[in-house]
Scaffold this motif. Structure first.
Motif, PDB file in Angstrom:
ATOM      1  N   HIS A   5      69.475  21.204  76.789  1.00  0.00           N
ATOM      2  CA  HIS A   5      69.077  21.660  75.269  1.00  0.00           C
ATOM      3  C   HIS A   5      67.481  21.477  75.168  1.00  0.00           C
ATOM      4  CE1 HIS A   5      73.014  23.519  73.905  1.00  0.00           C
ATOM      5  NE2 HIS A   5      73.329  22.230  74.534  1.00  0.00           N
ATOM      6  N   ILE A   6      66.284  22.213  74.810  1.00  0.00           N
ATOM      7  CA  ILE A   6      65.071  21.702  74.759  1.00  0.00           C
ATOM      8  C   ILE A   6      64.692  22.613  73.429  1.00  0.00           C
ATOM      9  CG2 ILE A   6      63.017  22.255  75.683  1.00  0.00           C
ATOM     10  CD1 ILE A   6      63.998  22.510  78.263  1.00  0.00           C
ATOM     11  N   TYR A   7      64.143  21.521  72.723  1.00  0.00           N
ATOM     12  CA  TYR A   7      63.608  22.037  71.133  1.00  0.00           C
ATOM     13  C   TYR A   7      62.066  21.896  71.331  1.00  0.00           C
ATOM     14  CZ  TYR A   7      68.710  21.312  69.890  1.00  0.00           C
ATOM     15  OH  TYR A   7      69.834  21.393  69.908  1.00  0.00           O
ATOM     16  N   LEU A   8      61.316  22.947  71.108  1.00  0.00           N
ATOM     17  CA  LEU A   8      59.958  22.678  71.082  1.00  0.00           C
ATOM     18  C   LEU A   8      59.565  23.043  69.753  1.00  0.00           C
ATOM     19  CD1 LEU A   8      59.519  25.394  73.962  1.00  0.00           C
ATOM     20  CD2 LEU A   8      59.500  23.006  74.122  1.00  0.00           C
ATOM     21  N   ASN A   9      58.485  22.211  69.526  1.00  0.00           N
ATOM     22  CA  ASN A   9      57.542  22.315  68.257  1.00  0.00           C
ATOM     23  C   ASN A   9      56.435  23.231  68.249  1.00  0.00           C
ATOM     24  OD1 ASN A   9      55.883  22.139  65.960  1.00  0.00           O
ATOM     25  ND2 ASN A   9      55.971  19.830  65.890  1.00  0.00           N
ATOM     26  N   MET A  10      56.832  24.549  67.690  1.00  0.00           N
ATOM     27  CA  MET A  10      55.994  25.729  67.765  1.00  0.00           C
ATOM     28  C   MET A  10      54.540  25.347  67.325  1.00  0.00           C
ATOM     29  SD  MET A  10      57.913  27.594  69.324  1.00  0.00           S
ATOM     30  CE  MET A  10      57.606  29.341  69.225  1.00  0.00           C
ATOM     31  N   ASP A  11      54.467  24.467  66.470  1.00  0.00           N
ATOM     32  CA  ASP A  11      53.134  24.122  65.903  1.00  0.00           C
ATOM     33  C   ASP A  11      52.084  23.383  67.005  1.00  0.00           C
ATOM     34  OD1 ASP A  11      53.659  24.869  63.494  1.00  0.00           O
ATOM     35  OD2 ASP A  11      54.288  23.147  62.568  1.00  0.00           O
ATOM     36  N   LEU A  12      52.729  22.752  68.028  1.00  0.00           N
ATOM     37  CA  LEU A  12      52.068  22.091  69.139  1.00  0.00           C
ATOM     38  C   LEU A  12      51.899  22.826  70.458  1.00  0.00           C
ATOM     39  CD1 LEU A  12      54.004  18.580  68.905  1.00  0.00           C
ATOM     40  CD2 LEU A  12      51.601  19.080  68.117  1.00  0.00           C
ATOM     41  N   LEU A  13      52.500  24.094  70.217  1.00  0.00           N
ATOM     42  CA  LEU A  13      52.594  25.021  71.592  1.00  0.00           C
ATOM     43  C   LEU A  13      52.407  26.441  71.020  1.00  0.00           C
ATOM     44  CD1 LEU A  13      55.702  23.697  73.119  1.00  0.00           C
ATOM     45  CD2 LEU A  13      53.395  23.128  73.783  1.00  0.00           C
ATOM     46  N   PRO A  14      51.013  26.832  70.861  1.00  0.00           N
ATOM     47  CA  PRO A  14      50.945  28.136  70.322  1.00  0.00           C
ATOM     48  C   PRO A  14      50.939  29.205  71.115  1.00  0.00           C
ATOM     49  CG  PRO A  14      48.673  26.925  70.545  1.00  0.00           C
ATOM     50  CD  PRO A  14      49.766  25.795  70.661  1.00  0.00           C
ATOM     51  N   ASP A  15      51.485  30.233  70.915  1.00  0.00           N
ATOM     52  CA  ASP A  15      51.951  31.259  71.595  1.00  0.00           C
ATOM     53  C   ASP A  15      52.999  31.020  72.859  1.00  0.00           C
ATOM     54  OD1 ASP A  15      49.907  32.931  70.341  1.00  0.00           O
ATOM     55  OD2 ASP A  15      48.444  32.118  71.380  1.00  0.00           O
ATOM     56  N   GLN A  23      61.018  30.888  84.503  1.00  0.00           N
ATOM     57  CA  GLN A  23      60.683  29.657  85.593  1.00  0.00           C
ATOM     58  C   GLN A  23      60.474  28.339  85.026  1.00  0.00           C
ATOM     59  OE1 GLN A  23      60.106  31.033  88.639  1.00  0.00           O
ATOM     60  NE2 GLN A  23      61.001  32.843  87.627  1.00  0.00           N
ATOM     61  N   SER A  24      59.770  27.400  85.535  1.00  0.00           N
ATOM     62  CA  SER A  24      59.772  25.938  85.087  1.00  0.00           C
ATOM     63  C   SER A  24      59.110  25.693  83.938  1.00  0.00           C
ATOM     64  CB  SER A  24      58.935  25.181  86.076  1.00  0.00           C
ATOM     65  OG  SER A  24      58.971  23.864  85.754  1.00  0.00           O
ATOM     66  N   LEU A  25      59.834  25.213  82.780  1.00  0.00           N
ATOM     67  CA  LEU A  25      59.115  24.683  81.718  1.00  0.00           C
ATOM     68  C   LEU A  25      57.903  23.541  81.993  1.00  0.00           C
ATOM     69  CD1 LEU A  25      58.516  25.499  78.601  1.00  0.00           C
ATOM     70  CD2 LEU A  25      60.737  23.704  78.379  1.00  0.00           C
ATOM     71  N   THR A  26      58.803  22.901  82.703  1.00  0.00           N
ATOM     72  CA  THR A  26      57.547  21.794  83.127  1.00  0.00           C
ATOM     73  C   THR A  26      56.191  22.167  83.507  1.00  0.00           C
ATOM     74  OG1 THR A  26      59.577  20.453  83.469  1.00  0.00           O
ATOM     75  CG2 THR A  26      57.417  19.467  84.174  1.00  0.00           C
ATOM     76  N   HIS A  27      56.175  23.193  84.370  1.00  0.00           N
ATOM     77  CA  HIS A  27      54.997  23.430  84.991  1.00  0.00           C
ATOM     78  C   HIS A  27      54.190  24.350  83.907  1.00  0.00           C
ATOM     79  CE1 HIS A  27      57.107  23.198  89.030  1.00  0.00           C
ATOM     80  NE2 HIS A  27      56.214  22.091  89.048  1.00  0.00           N
ATOM     81  N   LEU A  28      54.834  25.150  83.252  1.00  0.00           N
ATOM     82  CA  LEU A  28      54.263  25.641  82.136  1.00  0.00           C
ATOM     83  C   LEU A  28      53.408  25.070  81.185  1.00  0.00           C
ATOM     84  CD1 LEU A  28      53.451  28.437  80.226  1.00  0.00           C
ATOM     85  CD2 LEU A  28      55.558  28.004  79.343  1.00  0.00           C
TER      86      LEU A  28
END
Length: 63
Positions: A5-15, A23-28
């Motif tokens: 389960h991965i939770y992403l802070n949308m404020d830190l990751l615009p768009d 595909q690979s979230l790590t590479h993105l």
């Protein structure tokens, strides 16, 4: 088998919601947002109250 389960802070990751994350979230994160996985060094681990060498996330901010 692994369920992650991965939770992403949308404020830190615009768009991020428009990206193809099949595909690979790590590479993105490394390519577009300058985040990378790393083993925590002793000073960072001590500040967090955990053992050195545990996985962490390196975030590089360039202004």
């Amino acid at each position: 088998m692994l369920i992650e389960h991965i939770y992403l802070n949308m404020d830190l990751l615009p768009d991020i919601q428009t990206e193809d994350i099949s595909q690979s979230l790590t590479h993105l994160l490394r390519r577009k947002y300058a985040f990378k996985s790393t083993a925590l060094k002793s000073d960072a681990a001590q500040a967090l109250g955990i053992s050195a060498g545990l996985p962490g996330l390196f975030i590089e901010r360039i202004n």
